[in-house]
Motif scaffolding. Structure first.
Motif, PDB file in Angstrom:
ATOM      1  N   VAL A  17       0.822  -1.214   0.000  1.00 47.74           N
ATOM      2  CA  VAL A  17       0.000   0.000   0.000  1.00 47.74           C
ATOM      3  C   VAL A  17       0.850   1.254   0.000  1.00 47.74           C
ATOM      4  O   VAL A  17       0.527   2.236  -0.686  1.00 47.74           O
ATOM      5  CB  VAL A  17      -0.944   0.023   1.222  1.00 47.74           C
ATOM      6  CG1 VAL A  17      -1.853   1.248   1.182  1.00 47.74           C
ATOM      7  CG2 VAL A  17      -1.779  -1.251   1.285  1.00 47.74           C
ATOM      8  N   GLY A  18       1.945   1.230   0.754  1.00 44.31           N
ATOM      9  CA  GLY A  18       2.757   2.425   0.896  1.00 44.31           C
ATOM     10  C   GLY A  18       2.148   3.378   1.915  1.00 44.31           C
ATOM     11  O   GLY A  18       1.285   3.004   2.703  1.00 44.31           O
ATOM     12  N   ARG A  19       2.582   4.631   1.875  1.00 45.39           N
ATOM     13  CA  ARG A  19       2.121   5.629   2.843  1.00 45.39           C
ATOM     14  C   ARG A  19       1.294   6.741   2.193  1.00 45.39           C
ATOM     15  O   ARG A  19       0.767   7.604   2.882  1.00 45.39           O
ATOM     16  CB  ARG A  19       3.323   6.286   3.539  1.00 45.39           C
ATOM     17  CG  ARG A  19       4.300   5.331   4.197  1.00 45.39           C
ATOM     18  CD  ARG A  19       3.777   4.713   5.463  1.00 45.39           C
ATOM     19  NE  ARG A  19       4.768   3.870   6.101  1.00 45.39           N
ATOM     20  CZ  ARG A  19       5.675   4.304   6.978  1.00 45.39           C
ATOM     21  NH1 ARG A  19       5.706   5.586   7.316  1.00 45.39           N
ATOM     22  NH2 ARG A  19       6.550   3.474   7.508  1.00 45.39           N
ATOM     23  N   ASP A  20       1.173   6.733   0.873  1.00 49.43           N
ATOM     24  CA  ASP A  20       0.583   7.870   0.171  1.00 49.43           C
ATOM     25  C   ASP A  20      -0.894   7.713  -0.156  1.00 49.43           C
ATOM     26  O   ASP A  20      -1.523   8.637  -0.663  1.00 49.43           O
ATOM     27  CB  ASP A  20       1.351   8.136  -1.144  1.00 49.43           C
ATOM     28  CG  ASP A  20       2.814   8.476  -0.893  1.00 49.43           C
ATOM     29  OD1 ASP A  20       3.081   9.119   0.137  1.00 49.43           O
ATOM     30  OD2 ASP A  20       3.665   8.106  -1.723  1.00 49.43           O
ATOM     31  N   SER A  27      -5.557   0.821   8.307  1.00 50.55           N
ATOM     32  CA  SER A  27      -5.340   2.273   8.325  1.00 50.55           C
ATOM     33  C   SER A  27      -4.577   2.689   9.580  1.00 50.55           C
ATOM     34  O   SER A  27      -3.674   3.542   9.525  1.00 50.55           O
ATOM     35  CB  SER A  27      -6.684   3.012   8.257  1.00 50.55           C
ATOM     36  OG  SER A  27      -7.329   2.783   7.026  1.00 50.55           O
ATOM     37  N   ILE A  28      -4.937   2.097  10.719  1.00 49.05           N
ATOM     38  CA  ILE A  28      -4.236   2.411  11.968  1.00 49.05           C
ATOM     39  C   ILE A  28      -2.772   1.977  11.879  1.00 49.05           C
ATOM     40  O   ILE A  28      -1.859   2.745  12.211  1.00 49.05           O
ATOM     41  CB  ILE A  28      -4.938   1.726  13.156  1.00 49.05           C
ATOM     42  CG1 ILE A  28      -6.303   2.379  13.423  1.00 49.05           C
ATOM     43  CG2 ILE A  28      -4.068   1.801  14.415  1.00 49.05           C
ATOM     44  CD1 ILE A  28      -7.159   1.633  14.438  1.00 49.05           C
ATOM     45  N   LEU A  29      -2.537   0.758  11.409  1.00 47.34           N
ATOM     46  CA  LEU A  29      -1.170   0.230  11.382  1.00 47.34           C
ATOM     47  C   LEU A  29      -0.342   0.838  10.259  1.00 47.34           C
ATOM     48  O   LEU A  29       0.894   0.805  10.304  1.00 47.34           O
ATOM     49  CB  LEU A  29      -1.205  -1.291  11.267  1.00 47.34           C
ATOM     50  CG  LEU A  29      -1.822  -2.001  12.472  1.00 47.34           C
ATOM     51  CD1 LEU A  29      -1.885  -3.505  12.250  1.00 47.34           C
ATOM     52  CD2 LEU A  29      -1.051  -1.691  13.746  1.00 47.34           C
ATOM     53  N   GLN A  30      -0.980   1.378   9.246  1.00 47.63           N
ATOM     54  CA  GLN A  30      -0.252   2.113   8.212  1.00 47.63           C
ATOM     55  C   GLN A  30       0.375   3.379   8.797  1.00 47.63           C
ATOM     56  O   GLN A  30       1.448   3.805   8.374  1.00 47.63           O
ATOM     57  CB  GLN A  30      -1.201   2.487   7.080  1.00 47.63           C
ATOM     58  CG  GLN A  30      -0.551   3.265   5.936  1.00 47.63           C
ATOM     59  CD  GLN A  30      -1.577   3.826   4.974  1.00 47.63           C
ATOM     60  OE1 GLN A  30      -2.619   4.343   5.396  1.00 47.63           O
ATOM     61  NE2 GLN A  30      -1.316   3.703   3.670  1.00 47.63           N
ATOM     62  N   ASN A  31      -0.293   3.948   9.818  1.00 47.96           N
ATOM     63  CA  ASN A  31       0.115   5.249  10.329  1.00 47.96           C
ATOM     64  C   ASN A  31       0.805   5.219  11.685  1.00 47.96           C
ATOM     65  O   ASN A  31       1.491   6.184  12.045  1.00 47.96           O
ATOM     66  CB  ASN A  31      -1.113   6.153  10.430  1.00 47.96           C
ATOM     67  CG  ASN A  31      -1.630   6.596   9.078  1.00 47.96           C
ATOM     68  OD1 ASN A  31      -1.122   7.556   8.511  1.00 47.96           O
ATOM     69  ND2 ASN A  31      -2.624   5.897   8.550  1.00 47.96           N
TER      70      ASN A  31
END
Length: 493
Positions: free
Chosen positions: A334-337, A454-458
């Motif tokens: 997914v990446g961060r963007d 979404s939580i773990l992405q950030n």
């Protein structure tokens, strides 16, 4: 013969013939499932631990097998213990086992209306209408996915504003999850500081608190409802708490009726009102059934998902190595963007396996929601009379040691093949199975995936106590399992 007289003998012969004929024309019921001998009126109360019914059922099953009978007070219940017998009942004989078993407390609260607790034609029509309408308003489609992504963004920003201070994430998660069902049922999300929204959340949390804290009273009410109705205690507060939620929803329905425009339905509630007006003679679509159906959707759409997410974060606090693997997989795919989306799930096999293992491990509804047989039924040579209450237990399936080695251990490998691809399992049924499978399963699975990724992405999760002191064993209640209270710091990545 002379003593009896011929008329008497003839009469006895005729009666005997009639009895034999009646016996032959009556289906042979056969033996009913075995079980421990009940005490009159009391039933098997003293053989059951109300604080851990599953352990009691496990011991009884060792003696009587996968299908056995217990008595809750005077109420007879057939318990199904294990994957094979539950599949045989709910899937292979789905229609016969499609009834909803109503316990006294459930009847007191829901009055046999709504989707979850209704039966017969009422249940069929309400469930069909709900599934169709929810699809029309985006469930299972891109529309609802975008709503969840938007709410996940609000949740992430709210967490970010805690500035790494430790806190219990339960309220934030409950608010976010509740807003999804609000947008579907009521037409819009609420601001997190909206007073009416906060009042509703408080009532839901209050109701959950009572359910968590009064296991014994709940059991006693279901055993002896008439007596318990006259006795004071926390069960009375639980009933009053539910009545507050009922009154809140009823008021929202009333306001919808006042502003209703049949040419432009805004949400599920409007669609139901439209159905009521179109079919005024249909007793299945009433204000009461709308209110109860709305409560069903709200409770089911909030409780299961928020508990799973809260519990999942606690488990990841205990297992940082699992969290780290998820971070790496999300970063790679997914990446961060951009926000995670459902199309990513097939490319995130480890993350998907972790989510499945969370649901398996927490065993949210160990007893399942009670069923009932809709007709006289035979199951494995045992006769089960119509309307008998059925407990098709989920815990023995999710904890099956042959399907899930070391089931008491949290291990994402339970859902991974040797090459790292995702492994499906027929034993994975946290939403039950058969005709009474949870109507919101698709929505819940989408929410759990999108919110957690979404939580773990950030963020990286940081515990406030030593990891060895984190207890991930469930807080057992009468009907559901939940996580123990905890705090966590969210460190931006």
């Amino acid at each position: 013969m002379e003593f009896l007289g011929w008329p008497t003998v003839l009469l006895l012969v005729c009666i005997s013939c009639l009895l034999i004929a009646a016996w032959r024309s009556t289906p042979r019921r056969g033996k009913e499932p075995p079980g421990p001998t009940p005490i009159p009126i009391i039933g098997n109360v003293f053989q059951l631990n109300p604080r851990n019914l599953m352990e009691s059922f496990k011991e009884i099953s060792k003696k009587y097998g996968p299908i056995f009978t217990i008595h809750l007070g005077p109420k007879k219940v057939v318990v199904l213990y294990g994957y094979d017998i539950v599949k045989e009942a709910l899937i292979d004989n789905g229609e016969a086992f499609s009834g909803r078993g109503i316990l006294p407390l459930t009847e007191k609260l829901f009055k046999g209306t709504g989707i979850v607790t209704s039966n017969g034609e009422t249940w069929r029509q309400l469930r069909r209408f709900a599934l169709t309408t929810l699809r029309d308003f985006g469930m299972g489609k891109k529309g609802i996915e975008e709503r969840i992504q938007e709410e996940a963004h609000f949740l992430v920003e709210r967490i970010r504003n805690t500035h790494e201070k430790p806190f219990n994430p339960g309220k934030f998660i409950t608010h976010a999850v509740s807003n999804i069902i609000c947008s579907i049922v009521f037409g819009d999300r609420f601001d997190y500081e909206d007073k009416k929204f906060l009042d509703l959340i408080v009532m839901l949390e209050e109701n959950e608190k009572y359910q968590t804290g009064i296991q014994i009273q709940v059991c006693l009410y279901n055993f002896f409802p008439t007596i318990m109705d006259y006795l004071p205690g926390p069960h009375k507060m639980m009933i009053k708490s539910f009545e507050k939620v009922d009154a809140f929803i009823t008021e929202i329905v009333r306001r919808h009726q006042e502003s209703f425009d049949p040419s432009c339905p805004r949400d599920f509630t409007d669609a139901f009102i439209n159905k009521m007006q179109q079919e005024k003679g249909n007793s299945h679509f009433t204000v009461e059934s709308l209110t109860r159906t709305t409560i069903d959707l709200f409770l089911a759409g909030t409780g299961t998902t928020s508990t799973t997410l809260r519990y999942g974060l606690l488990i990841l606090l205990k297992h940082p190595e699992v969290e780290e693997k998820i971070h790496k997989e999300i970063d790679r795919v997914v990446g961060r963007d951009r926000s995670p989306c459902m199309a990513d799930r097939s490319q995130l096999p480890y993350t998907d396996a972790v989510i499945h293992e969370i649901q398996r491990f927490i065993d949210f509804l160990p007893l399942n929601v009670p069923h009932a047989v809709t007709k006289d039924t035979m199951l494995r040579d045992y006769f089960i009379p119509k309307d008998t209450l059925i407990f098709p237990l989920l815990s023995p399936i999710l904890q099956d040691c042959k399907e899930f080695p070391n089931p008491e251990k949290f291990d994402p490998g339970h859902f991974l093949n040797a090459n790292g691809t995702f492994r499906k399992s027929d034993y994975f049924m946290p939403f039950s199975t058969g005709k009474r499978i949870c109507a919101g399963e698709g929505l819940a699975r989408m929410e759990i995936f999108l919110f957690l990724t979404s939580i773990l992405q950030n963020f990286t999760l940081k515990p406030v106590v030593d990891r060895k002191d984190i207890d991930i064993s469930p807080l057992i209640t009468t009907f559901a399992n939940g996580p123990r209270p905890y705090e966590v710091s969210f460190i931006p990545r």
